[in-house]
Design a protein around this motif. Structure first.
Motif, PDB file in Angstrom:
ATOM      1  N   SER A  90     109.643  32.190 153.011  1.00  0.00           N
ATOM      2  CA  SER A  90     109.152  31.210 152.041  1.00  0.00           C
ATOM      3  C   SER A  90     109.494  31.626 150.616  1.00  0.00           C
ATOM      4  O   SER A  90     109.918  30.797 149.784  1.00  0.00           O
ATOM      5  CB  SER A  90     107.642  31.040 152.189  1.00  0.00           C
ATOM      6  N   ALA A  91     109.341  32.925 150.321  1.00  0.00           N
ATOM      7  CA  ALA A  91     109.647  33.424 148.978  1.00  0.00           C
ATOM      8  C   ALA A  91     111.133  33.295 148.667  1.00  0.00           C
ATOM      9  O   ALA A  91     111.515  32.955 147.539  1.00  0.00           O
ATOM     10  CB  ALA A  91     109.205  34.873 148.848  1.00  0.00           C
ATOM     11  N   LEU A  92     111.984  33.541 149.648  1.00  0.00           N
ATOM     12  CA  LEU A  92     113.432  33.409 149.435  1.00  0.00           C
ATOM     13  C   LEU A  92     113.802  31.955 149.145  1.00  0.00           C
ATOM     14  O   LEU A  92     114.681  31.687 148.313  1.00  0.00           O
ATOM     15  CB  LEU A  92     114.191  33.922 150.653  1.00  0.00           C
ATOM     16  N   ARG A  93     113.143  31.030 149.798  1.00  0.00           N
ATOM     17  CA  ARG A  93     113.382  29.613 149.495  1.00  0.00           C
ATOM     18  C   ARG A  93     112.967  29.300 148.054  1.00  0.00           C
ATOM     19  O   ARG A  93     113.660  28.570 147.339  1.00  0.00           O
ATOM     20  CB  ARG A  93     112.617  28.723 150.467  1.00  0.00           C
ATOM     21  N   ASP A  94     111.824  29.848 147.651  1.00  0.00           N
ATOM     22  CA  ASP A  94     111.373  29.646 146.268  1.00  0.00           C
ATOM     23  C   ASP A  94     112.400  30.182 145.282  1.00  0.00           C
ATOM     24  O   ASP A  94     112.690  29.555 144.253  1.00  0.00           O
ATOM     25  CB  ASP A  94     110.031  30.347 146.036  1.00  0.00           C
ATOM     26  N   LEU A  95     112.960  31.352 145.594  1.00  0.00           N
ATOM     27  CA  LEU A  95     113.935  31.978 144.700  1.00  0.00           C
ATOM     28  C   LEU A  95     115.242  31.190 144.659  1.00  0.00           C
ATOM     29  O   LEU A  95     115.926  31.175 143.631  1.00  0.00           O
ATOM     30  CB  LEU A  95     114.196  33.420 145.136  1.00  0.00           C
ATOM     31  N   TYR A  96     115.585  30.551 145.762  1.00  0.00           N
ATOM     32  CA  TYR A  96     116.751  29.663 145.745  1.00  0.00           C
ATOM     33  C   TYR A  96     116.479  28.456 144.852  1.00  0.00           C
ATOM     34  O   TYR A  96     117.310  28.085 144.015  1.00  0.00           O
ATOM     35  CB  TYR A  96     117.082  29.204 147.169  1.00  0.00           C
ATOM     36  N   ASP A 118     128.338  30.697 147.677  1.00  0.00           N
ATOM     37  CA  ASP A 118     128.677  29.725 148.713  1.00  0.00           C
ATOM     38  C   ASP A 118     128.238  30.183 150.100  1.00  0.00           C
ATOM     39  O   ASP A 118     128.087  29.359 151.017  1.00  0.00           O
ATOM     40  CB  ASP A 118     130.195  29.467 148.736  1.00  0.00           C
ATOM     41  N   ASN A 119     128.021  31.476 150.266  1.00  0.00           N
ATOM     42  CA  ASN A 119     127.622  32.006 151.586  1.00  0.00           C
ATOM     43  C   ASN A 119     126.111  32.001 151.798  1.00  0.00           C
ATOM     44  O   ASN A 119     125.636  32.373 152.871  1.00  0.00           O
ATOM     45  CB  ASN A 119     128.152  33.434 151.754  1.00  0.00           C
ATOM     46  N   TRP A 120     125.348  31.607 150.777  1.00  0.00           N
ATOM     47  CA  TRP A 120     123.881  31.541 150.915  1.00  0.00           C
ATOM     48  C   TRP A 120     123.518  30.345 151.794  1.00  0.00           C
ATOM     49  O   TRP A 120     124.006  29.226 151.581  1.00  0.00           O
ATOM     50  CB  TRP A 120     123.218  31.412 149.550  1.00  0.00           C
ATOM     51  N   VAL A 121     122.645  30.545 152.793  1.00  0.00           N
ATOM     52  CA  VAL A 121     122.354  29.481 153.767  1.00  0.00           C
ATOM     53  C   VAL A 121     120.892  29.047 153.806  1.00  0.00           C
ATOM     54  O   VAL A 121     120.568  28.019 154.412  1.00  0.00           O
ATOM     55  CB  VAL A 121     122.786  29.908 155.190  1.00  0.00           C
ATOM     56  N   LEU A 122     119.988  29.795 153.183  1.00  0.00           N
ATOM     57  CA  LEU A 122     118.559  29.482 153.272  1.00  0.00           C
ATOM     58  C   LEU A 122     118.165  28.585 152.089  1.00  0.00           C
ATOM     59  O   LEU A 122     118.066  29.036 150.952  1.00  0.00           O
ATOM     60  CB  LEU A 122     117.736  30.778 153.262  1.00  0.00           C
ATOM     61  N   LYS A 123     117.903  27.313 152.366  1.00  0.00           N
ATOM     62  CA  LYS A 123     117.635  26.339 151.317  1.00  0.00           C
ATOM     63  C   LYS A 123     116.397  25.514 151.657  1.00  0.00           C
ATOM     64  O   LYS A 123     115.903  25.553 152.755  1.00  0.00           O
ATOM     65  CB  LYS A 123     118.850  25.431 151.117  1.00  0.00           C
TER      66      LYS A 123
END
Length: 292
Positions: free
Chosen positions: A261-267, A287-292
């Motif tokens: 959840s925190a990684l999504r917030d940071l995205y 471009d390689n980041w996949v968690l959105k």
């Protein structure tokens, strides 16, 4: 083909930051000691405790990482721990109000350290595919591939060119798993498939001509190609595609969900993009980041 096993220990990265001038990593929650010569007192205390050592229970994320794995985790010119994944961990801790601690580990000891509570996560370009039964993972956040890198003047352009050649990879790596699994037919054509404790030394051997190719993560290949653009080339066809995720002790679903959840917030707030840009010179791509 022979498979030989070399020194089974990851070594301290010396001079990686000098290649491209890495910035020092800021500590998390203002209490993290990120000096490379420092040990983890909190980690030792966790190991001696029978209580729940998870970050959700203790309020401290103890990050087990490989200090010779740029751009995800390494030692900069000032002797501080730095890297994309360590910066991500720091940002997650700030988001959750946790303290953050970095524990440079012997990669082969990661499972026992996680089980004992010396660390409570593995966060360092950690491939999840094939390990799902051994850890509880966050959702994947970064696309990765296993690839082959050769010297630019080698004349090797495809897998067929590796026949009769000496190939090296890292001990207990995803590349080794692939070459002993789905791509074992390719590996069977090699003169040898050796393993070594860290990729920095593997690339030194490639540069010197001691080996003909290195099998490694895409991120490692991108870093080496960025640092040495005239020395190496990457074969076009990857050995496999996979994803990086944060690994936790089996059953620690609460921390895995919180970190996801925190990684999504940071995205969403742009932090991920800023960190990707920070390490772009190391070959890391947003471009390689996949968690959105």
């Amino acid at each position: 083909m022979s498979v030989s096993f070399m020194v089974n220990r990851r070594q301290l990265l010396t001079g990686a930051g000098a290649l491209l001038g890495a910035a020092a990593l800021a500590g998390c929650s203002g209490n993290s000691d990120n000096n490379a010569s420092s040990g983890s007192q909190a980690g030792s205390a966790a190991a001696s405790s029978s209580k729940d050592a998870s970050a959700t229970a203790t309020g401290t994320l103890i990050v087990g990482f490989d200090q010779s794995y740029p751009p995800y985790g390494f030692v900069d010119d000032d002797g501080n721990y730095t890297g994309f994944d360590l910066d991500l961990a720091s940002a997650v801790c700030k988001n959750e109000g946790w303290e953050c601690q970095y524990e440079a580990i012997d990669w082969d000891a990661k499972d026992s350290l996680l089980s004992s509570g010396v660390i409570n996560c593995i966060w360092n370009g950690f491939t999840m595919e094939g390990r799902e039964n051994d850890y509880t993972f966050s959702e994947p956040y970064m696309l990765n591939e296993q690839v082959i890198v050769v010297r630019a003047d080698s004349g090797i352009t495809d897998y067929a060119g590796l026949a009769g050649k000496a190939v090296i990879t890292q001990t207990d790596s995803a590349a080794l798993d692939v070459l002993q699994g789905d791509q074992k037919d390719v590996a069977s054509t090699f003169a040898s498939l050796d393993t070594i404790g860290d990729y920095n030394t593997a690339f030194m051997q490639l540069q010197s001509g001691a080996v003909d190719a290195v099998a490694c993560d895409l991120s490692i290949a991108q870093y080496q190609l960025s640092a040495n653009p005239d020395a190496y080339t990457q074969l076009d066809k990857p050995l496999s595609s996979e994803h990086y995720a944060v690994g936790f002790k089996k059953g620690d679903t609460a921390t895995a969900k919180t970190v996801t959840s925190a990684l999504r917030d940071l995205y969403n707030d742009g932090t991920v993009k800023k960190l990707c840009d920070k390490y772009a010179d190391y070959g890391l791509s947003f471009d390689n980041w996949v968690l959105k």
